[in-house]
Design a protein around this motif. Structure first.
Motif, short mmCIF file in Angstrom:
data_model
loop_
_atom_site.label_atom_id
_atom_site.label_comp_id
_atom_site.label_asym_id
_atom_site.label_seq_id
_atom_site.Cartn_x
_atom_site.Cartn_y
_atom_site.Cartn_z
N GLY A 35 0.83 -1.19 0.00
CA GLY A 35 0.00 0.00 0.00
C GLY A 35 0.87 1.24 0.00
O GLY A 35 2.10 1.16 0.04
N SER A 36 0.22 2.41 -0.03
CA SER A 36 0.98 3.66 -0.13
C SER A 36 1.86 3.90 1.09
O SER A 36 2.98 4.40 0.97
CB SER A 36 0.02 4.84 -0.34
OG SER A 36 -0.89 4.94 0.74
N LYS A 37 1.39 3.54 2.29
CA LYS A 37 2.20 3.75 3.49
C LYS A 37 3.46 2.89 3.44
O LYS A 37 4.55 3.37 3.78
CB LYS A 37 1.40 3.44 4.74
CG LYS A 37 2.18 3.72 6.03
CD LYS A 37 1.37 3.41 7.26
CE LYS A 37 2.15 3.80 8.53
NZ LYS A 37 3.48 3.14 8.61
N ALA A 38 3.30 1.64 3.02
CA ALA A 38 4.47 0.76 2.92
C ALA A 38 5.46 1.31 1.91
O ALA A 38 6.69 1.25 2.12
CB ALA A 38 4.03 -0.64 2.54
N ASP A 39 4.96 1.84 0.80
CA ASP A 39 5.82 2.43 -0.22
C ASP A 39 6.64 3.58 0.35
O ASP A 39 7.85 3.69 0.14
CB ASP A 39 4.95 2.95 -1.37
CG ASP A 39 5.29 2.29 -2.70
OD1 ASP A 39 6.29 1.57 -2.78
OD2 ASP A 39 4.54 2.52 -3.66
N ILE A 40 5.97 4.46 1.09
CA ILE A 40 6.64 5.63 1.64
C ILE A 40 7.59 5.24 2.76
O ILE A 40 8.70 5.79 2.88
CB ILE A 40 5.59 6.66 2.11
CG1 ILE A 40 4.88 7.25 0.88
CG2 ILE A 40 6.24 7.77 2.93
CD1 ILE A 40 3.70 8.13 1.21
N ASP A 41 7.20 4.27 3.58
CA ASP A 41 8.11 3.79 4.63
C ASP A 41 9.39 3.22 4.02
O ASP A 41 10.49 3.42 4.54
CB ASP A 41 7.42 2.72 5.47
CG ASP A 41 6.33 3.29 6.38
OD1 ASP A 41 6.29 4.52 6.56
OD2 ASP A 41 5.52 2.49 6.90
N TRP A 42 9.24 2.49 2.90
CA TRP A 42 10.41 1.91 2.25
C TRP A 42 11.29 3.00 1.66
O TRP A 42 12.53 2.93 1.74
CB TRP A 42 9.96 0.93 1.18
CG TRP A 42 11.08 0.09 0.62
CD1 TRP A 42 11.68 0.21 -0.59
CD2 TRP A 42 11.74 -1.00 1.28
NE1 TRP A 42 12.67 -0.73 -0.75
CE2 TRP A 42 12.73 -1.49 0.39
CE3 TRP A 42 11.59 -1.61 2.52
CZ2 TRP A 42 13.57 -2.55 0.70
CZ3 TRP A 42 12.43 -2.68 2.84
CH2 TRP A 42 13.40 -3.13 1.92
N LEU A 43 10.68 4.02 1.08
CA LEU A 43 11.45 5.14 0.55
C LEU A 43 12.23 5.82 1.67
O LEU A 43 13.42 6.13 1.51
CB LEU A 43 10.53 6.15 -0.14
CG LEU A 43 11.18 7.46 -0.58
CD1 LEU A 43 12.32 7.22 -1.57
CD2 LEU A 43 10.13 8.41 -1.18
N LYS A 44 11.59 6.05 2.80
CA LYS A 44 12.28 6.69 3.93
C LYS A 44 13.46 5.83 4.38
O LYS A 44 14.55 6.36 4.68
CB LYS A 44 11.33 6.91 5.09
CG LYS A 44 11.94 7.73 6.23
CD LYS A 44 10.91 8.06 7.29
CE LYS A 44 11.49 9.05 8.32
NZ LYS A 44 12.74 8.58 8.94
N ALA A 45 13.27 4.52 4.40
CA ALA A 45 14.36 3.63 4.81
C ALA A 45 15.53 3.72 3.83
O ALA A 45 16.70 3.68 4.24
CB ALA A 45 13.85 2.20 4.91
N LYS A 46 15.24 3.82 2.54
CA LYS A 46 16.31 3.95 1.55
C LYS A 46 17.08 5.25 1.73
O LYS A 46 18.32 5.29 1.64
CB LYS A 46 15.73 3.84 0.13
CG LYS A 46 15.22 2.46 -0.21
CD LYS A 46 14.90 2.30 -1.69
CE LYS A 46 13.70 3.11 -2.12
NZ LYS A 46 13.31 2.83 -3.53
N LEU A 47 16.37 6.32 1.96
CA LEU A 47 17.03 7.61 2.17
C LEU A 47 17.84 7.60 3.46
O LEU A 47 18.96 8.11 3.52
CB LEU A 47 15.99 8.73 2.17
CG LEU A 47 15.30 8.98 0.82
CD1 LEU A 47 14.08 9.88 0.99
CD2 LEU A 47 16.26 9.60 -0.18
#
Length: 287
Positions: free
Chosen positions: A147-159
């Motif tokens: 979902g969108s939250k998981a997508d954004i959480d993963w992006l934050k982890a990458k950054l």
């Protein structure tokens, strides 16, 4: 406000492709992009071609050149050897991605001795201290995300793992990016997110690509391009729509745009000119 721009190319796979790549570079390099990047094929299929193209562009043009690097079908040692080769050649920019599996192979499966995901790759590259790292982001939900939250959480982890900037998948309406940008800010992401812009050279191809990568396709675009193609106005419509999309983003404070050129410079150049991005430099003696 005149935006900063960056450009994405893909590596040539034959002589004709080589001429097209260099024609594209000659046409767009005078716009003084902040950086240019070279893609990696699905399953690492263009690994050597990407490496050769990155080195040639960097050496021949002086453009700030970024190499795509993925985790697919390679050991950690092999992947880091490629990165060290870039560093030795004076290339300090990498777009670090998990990468797509080879066509027809199903879901991504990490190499037994490879990086399990993009975060592990980013951490390893960041630990060298030799690279500026960028990562991918998805305004529309990634096809494999919960979902969108998981997508954004993963992006934050990458950054947080060491990347300094994200580049989004392309999208067709400004609101798609602006909503995503706001959600990222709410999640505590404070690093730059570049909107990925796709000038539509061929609507059927762009539409199919969008479905494969999970980008939503507004119904009104189907109607608009169907009429434009009947009237012989496809490129005119594509230029107008892309310029409007970029202008809408700039009106909302976006000051940098990343163009997926598909090694076809005309629409990207025309859109940039319409946005006030004009030639600043001249390339010489590029083979």
């Amino acid at each position: 406000m005149t935006p900063q721009i960056s450009l994405e190319f893909f590596p040539p796979q034959n002589l004709e492709g080589s001429f097209r790549l260099w024609d594209t570079i000659h046409a767009l390099a005078p716009l003084a992009p902040r950086f240019v990047s070279v893609t990696y094929g699905a399953g690492g299929t263009t690994r050597d071609l990407t490496r050769d193209a990155v080195r040639a562009i960097n050496k021949s043009t002086g453009l700030n050149t970024a190499a795509h690097l993925t985790c697919v079908d390679a050991t950690r040692e092999e992947t880091m050897a490629i990165a060290e080769g870039y560093a030795a050649a004076g290339i300090s920019e990498i777009v670090a991605l998990r990468g797509d599996p080879p066509k027809g192979s199903g879901a991504f499966e990490p190499h037994a001795d490879g990086f399990a995901n993009s975060i592990e790759l980013i951490e390893a590259l960041a630990d060298t201290g030799k690279f500026t790292l960028r990562v991918g982001a998805y305004p529309d939900i990634h096809p494999e995300a919960r979902g969108s939250k998981a997508d954004i959480d993963w992006l934050k982890a990458k950054l947080d793992a060491g990347a300094s900037e994200a580049i989004t998948q392309f999208f067709f309406e400004a609101e798609t990016f602006l909503r995503f940008r706001d959600e990222c800010a709410k999640a505590g992401i404070d690093k730059p997110i570049l909107p990925g812009i796709l000038p539509i050279e061929n609507w059927k191809g762009a539409r199919n690509f969008a479905f494969r990568c999970g980008a939503s396709v507004p119904a009104w675009l189907d109607d608009a391009f169907a009429k434009a193609e009947r009237d012989g106005r496809h490129d005119l419509l594509a230029t107008a729509l892309c310029t409007e999309l970029c202008s809408d983003l700039m009106d909302e404070g976006v000051d940098a745009l990343h163009f997926y050129t598909l090694n076809r410079p005309e629409l990207t150049r025309d859109v940039c000119h319409a946005l006030g991005v004009t030639p600043q430099i001249q390339l010489e003696n590029v083979a």
